[in-house]
Motif scaffolding. Structure first.
Motif, PDB file in Angstrom:
ATOM      1  N   VAL A   1       0.795  -1.392  -0.030  1.00  0.00           N
ATOM      2  CA  VAL A   1      -0.035  -0.017  -0.033  1.00  0.00           C
ATOM      3  C   VAL A   1       0.832   1.275  -0.081  1.00  0.00           C
ATOM      4  N   GLY A   2       0.287   2.305  -0.400  1.00  0.00           N
ATOM      5  CA  GLY A   2       0.963   3.671  -0.286  1.00  0.00           C
ATOM      6  C   GLY A   2       0.409   4.623  -1.323  1.00  0.00           C
ATOM      7  N   PRO A   3       0.856   5.816  -1.382  1.00  0.00           N
ATOM      8  CA  PRO A   3       0.196   6.660  -2.349  1.00  0.00           C
ATOM      9  C   PRO A   3       0.597   6.491  -3.602  1.00  0.00           C
ATOM     10  N   ASN A   4      -0.012   7.163  -4.620  1.00  0.00           N
ATOM     11  CA  ASN A   4       0.200   7.134  -6.068  1.00  0.00           C
ATOM     12  C   ASN A   4       1.759   7.439  -6.372  1.00  0.00           C
ATOM     13  N   GLY A   5       2.675   6.738  -6.947  1.00  0.00           N
ATOM     14  CA  GLY A   5       3.825   7.109  -7.446  1.00  0.00           C
ATOM     15  C   GLY A   5       4.927   6.700  -6.204  1.00  0.00           C
ATOM     16  N   SER A   6       4.416   5.932  -5.416  1.00  0.00           N
ATOM     17  CA  SER A   6       5.123   5.419  -4.253  1.00  0.00           C
ATOM     18  C   SER A   6       5.981   4.412  -4.330  1.00  0.00           C
TER      19      SER A   6
ATOM     20  N   ALA B   1      -1.787 -20.580  -2.463  1.00  0.00           N
ATOM     21  CA  ALA B   1      -0.529 -20.099  -3.163  1.00  0.00           C
ATOM     22  C   ALA B   1      -0.085 -18.802  -2.372  1.00  0.00           C
ATOM     23  N   THR B   2       0.996 -18.285  -2.518  1.00  0.00           N
ATOM     24  CA  THR B   2       1.555 -17.171  -1.818  1.00  0.00           C
ATOM     25  C   THR B   2       0.932 -16.072  -2.803  1.00  0.00           C
ATOM     26  N   VAL B   3       0.562 -14.779  -2.288  1.00  0.00           N
ATOM     27  CA  VAL B   3       0.037 -13.682  -2.975  1.00  0.00           C
ATOM     28  C   VAL B   3       0.409 -12.472  -2.663  1.00  0.00           C
ATOM     29  N   LEU B   4       0.957 -11.607  -3.306  1.00  0.00           N
ATOM     30  CA  LEU B   4       1.617 -10.322  -3.317  1.00  0.00           C
ATOM     31  C   LEU B   4       0.835  -9.338  -4.064  1.00  0.00           C
ATOM     32  N   VAL B   5       0.130  -8.452  -3.352  1.00  0.00           N
ATOM     33  CA  VAL B   5      -0.982  -7.617  -4.040  1.00  0.00           C
ATOM     34  C   VAL B   5      -0.891  -6.214  -3.761  1.00  0.00           C
ATOM     35  N   ALA B   6      -0.831  -5.437  -4.657  1.00  0.00           N
ATOM     36  CA  ALA B   6      -0.783  -3.890  -4.398  1.00  0.00           C
ATOM     37  C   ALA B   6      -2.308  -3.433  -4.403  1.00  0.00           C
ATOM     38  N   LEU B   7      -2.630  -2.632  -3.577  1.00  0.00           N
ATOM     39  CA  LEU B   7      -4.132  -2.315  -3.199  1.00  0.00           C
ATOM     40  C   LEU B   7      -3.904  -0.686  -2.702  1.00  0.00           C
ATOM     41  N   HIS B   8      -5.144  -0.199  -3.273  1.00  0.00           N
ATOM     42  CA  HIS B   8      -5.390   1.435  -2.844  1.00  0.00           C
ATOM     43  C   HIS B   8      -6.340   1.488  -1.896  1.00  0.00           C
ATOM     44  N   ASP B   9      -7.233   0.432  -1.683  1.00  0.00           N
ATOM     45  CA  ASP B   9      -8.251   0.507  -0.523  1.00  0.00           C
ATOM     46  C   ASP B   9      -7.542  -0.104   0.652  1.00  0.00           C
ATOM     47  N   LEU B  10      -7.520   0.752   1.622  1.00  0.00           N
ATOM     48  CA  LEU B  10      -6.691   0.375   2.953  1.00  0.00           C
ATOM     49  C   LEU B  10      -7.747  -0.675   3.769  1.00  0.00           C
ATOM     50  N   ASN B  11      -9.015  -0.367   3.706  1.00  0.00           N
ATOM     51  CA  ASN B  11      -9.946  -1.250   4.512  1.00  0.00           C
ATOM     52  C   ASN B  11     -10.096  -2.687   3.776  1.00  0.00           C
ATOM     53  N   LEU B  12      -9.898  -2.868   2.503  1.00  0.00           N
ATOM     54  CA  LEU B  12      -9.855  -4.058   1.921  1.00  0.00           C
ATOM     55  C   LEU B  12      -8.282  -4.672   2.464  1.00  0.00           C
ATOM     56  N   ALA B  13      -7.327  -4.005   2.200  1.00  0.00           N
ATOM     57  CA  ALA B  13      -6.222  -4.444   2.537  1.00  0.00           C
ATOM     58  C   ALA B  13      -6.037  -4.983   3.991  1.00  0.00           C
ATOM     59  N   ALA B  14      -6.612  -4.007   4.768  1.00  0.00           N
ATOM     60  CA  ALA B  14      -6.464  -4.573   6.258  1.00  0.00           C
ATOM     61  C   ALA B  14      -7.415  -5.764   6.389  1.00  0.00           C
ATOM     62  N   TYR B  15      -8.534  -6.055   5.790  1.00  0.00           N
ATOM     63  CA  TYR B  15      -9.451  -7.166   5.996  1.00  0.00           C
ATOM     64  C   TYR B  15      -8.621  -8.519   5.240  1.00  0.00           C
ATOM     65  N   TYR B  16      -7.897  -8.410   3.943  1.00  0.00           N
ATOM     66  CA  TYR B  16      -7.799  -9.857   3.298  1.00  0.00           C
ATOM     67  C   TYR B  16      -6.359  -9.770   3.539  1.00  0.00           C
ATOM     68  N   CYS B  17      -5.207  -9.134   3.979  1.00  0.00           N
ATOM     69  CA  CYS B  17      -3.707  -9.272   4.124  1.00  0.00           C
ATOM     70  C   CYS B  17      -3.288  -9.720   5.326  1.00  0.00           C
ATOM     71  N   ASP B  18      -2.505 -10.390   5.399  1.00  0.00           N
ATOM     72  CA  ASP B  18      -1.888 -10.960   6.682  1.00  0.00           C
ATOM     73  C   ASP B  18      -0.828 -10.007   7.142  1.00  0.00           C
TER      74      ASP B  18
ATOM     75  N   LEU C   1      -1.513   7.529   8.614  1.00  0.00           N
ATOM     76  CA  LEU C   1      -2.477   8.244   7.573  1.00  0.00           C
ATOM     77  C   LEU C   1      -2.274   9.472   7.286  1.00  0.00           C
ATOM     78  N   ALA C   2      -1.734  10.190   8.770  1.00  0.00           N
ATOM     79  CA  ALA C   2      -1.574  11.464   8.399  1.00  0.00           C
ATOM     80  C   ALA C   2      -0.283  11.835   7.751  1.00  0.00           C
ATOM     81  N   GLU C   3       1.000  11.152   8.100  1.00  0.00           N
ATOM     82  CA  GLU C   3       2.285  11.252   7.629  1.00  0.00           C
ATOM     83  C   GLU C   3       2.399  10.608   6.207  1.00  0.00           C
ATOM     84  N   VAL C   4       1.693   9.625   5.927  1.00  0.00           N
ATOM     85  CA  VAL C   4       1.966   9.027   4.757  1.00  0.00           C
ATOM     86  C   VAL C   4       1.011   9.687   3.590  1.00  0.00           C
ATOM     87  N   TYR C   5      -0.157   9.774   3.898  1.00  0.00           N
ATOM     88  CA  TYR C   5      -1.395   9.963   3.089  1.00  0.00           C
ATOM     89  C   TYR C   5      -1.687  11.379   3.172  1.00  0.00           C
TER      90      TYR C   5
END
Length: 274
Positions: free
Chosen positions: A37-42, A189-206, A231-235
């Motif tokens: 996760v991270g802002p655009n262009g990160s 399988a092992t999954v590496l996924v880039a996501l913008h939605d932080l709530n989805l990332a929080a729910y589905y990622c280890d 959230l304040a410092e990165v986003y």
């Protein structure tokens, strides 16, 4: 389909004088779902390209199941790693079933045709992403969300040990976002996924790795990483983070119009660096 491990060791990627990714290390253990996760262009997409062997690191290594990904034979890598990227050709005039069948190519010899097993895997992959009814349609005539699901089905048909996905929920409606991420979470399988939605990332990622300006600024379980301060410092946004009473996972509520705490003071020490 089985799981493998992934080690990104001190990878740096440059474009001219500009650093896309700087000294990034990341680990995915067999069977884990790891979120970027991270802002655009990160640097999320750039890092993924180094993993699925499109951008060669200037320094550092990518190791898949102990072997250097950039030294593995192409065919062996294709049997191990499947990628779903953001940019894909949309104008090739093939039936959806033929597009998904491309995922079987690494498992065939030259001029081999599809076997009954291949046909079964193709149908199963389409059904898994809710695209069974699209099998005979032209890929070029699909909507963006339909194409996305078909490309994920192609990756599933490849039966990889490591699945790398760049924003797989783009163009998908809420139902299909949840179905696709739930499917990925259940894969052997092992999954590496880039996501913008932080709530989805929080729910589905280890575990999560947060990228900012090409560097890892935080990593760890979602509950440790996703904090109001991050959230304040990165986003640069204000938000509240609570553990959802039903899911037990962090849930973020953004606060539009409020000033992010500490934003006017500039960046400070960040949690969970690494």
């Amino acid at each position: 389909m089985t799981a493998t491990d992934l080690h990104v060791d001190g990878v740096t990627l440059t474009a001219g004088a500009r650093h896309l990714v700087r000294d990034v290390s990341l680990t995915a253990r067999p069977g884990e779902t790891i979120g970027l996760v991270g802002p655009n262009g990160s640097g999320k997409s750039s890092l993924l390209r180094a993993v699925y062997r499109v951008l060669r690191p200037d320094s550092g290594r990518v190791r898949v199941d102990g072997g250097d990904a950039w030294s593995l034979p192409v065919r062996r890598l294709a049997r191990t790693v499947a990628a779903v990227v953001q940019e894909s050709a949309a104008d090739f005039d093939l039936a959806v079933r033929e597009v998904v069948a491309m995922g079987r190519t690494p498992h065939k010899r030259l001029l081999d045709g599809d076997t009954p097993e291949d046909a079964c895997l193709i149908e199963s992959a389409l059904t898994a992403v809710g695209a069974g009814d699209l099998a005979d349609r032209s890929f070029a005539h699909l909507s963006g969300g339909e194409r996305r699901r078909v490309l994920i089905a192609r990756a599933l048909a490849q039966q990889p040990s490591l699945l790398v996905l760049d924003e797989p929920t783009n163009h998908l409606d809420i139902r299909h976002q949840l179905e696709v991420l739930g499917l990925l979470r259940r894969l052997p399988a092992t999954v590496l996924v880039a996501l913008h939605d932080l709530n989805l990332a929080a729910y589905y990622c280890d575990r999560l790795y947060v990228l900012e300006d090409g560097e890892v600024t935080a990593s760890g379980p979602p509950a440790d990483v996703l904090t109001p301060r991050l959230l304040a410092e990165v986003y640069g946004v204000a938000g509240e983070v609570v553990l959802h009473p039903r899911t037990g996972r962090p849930h973020i509520t953004f606060l539009p119009g409020e000033t992010a705490p500490g934003a006017e003071e500039g960046p400070g020490a960040r949690p969970g660096g690494g």
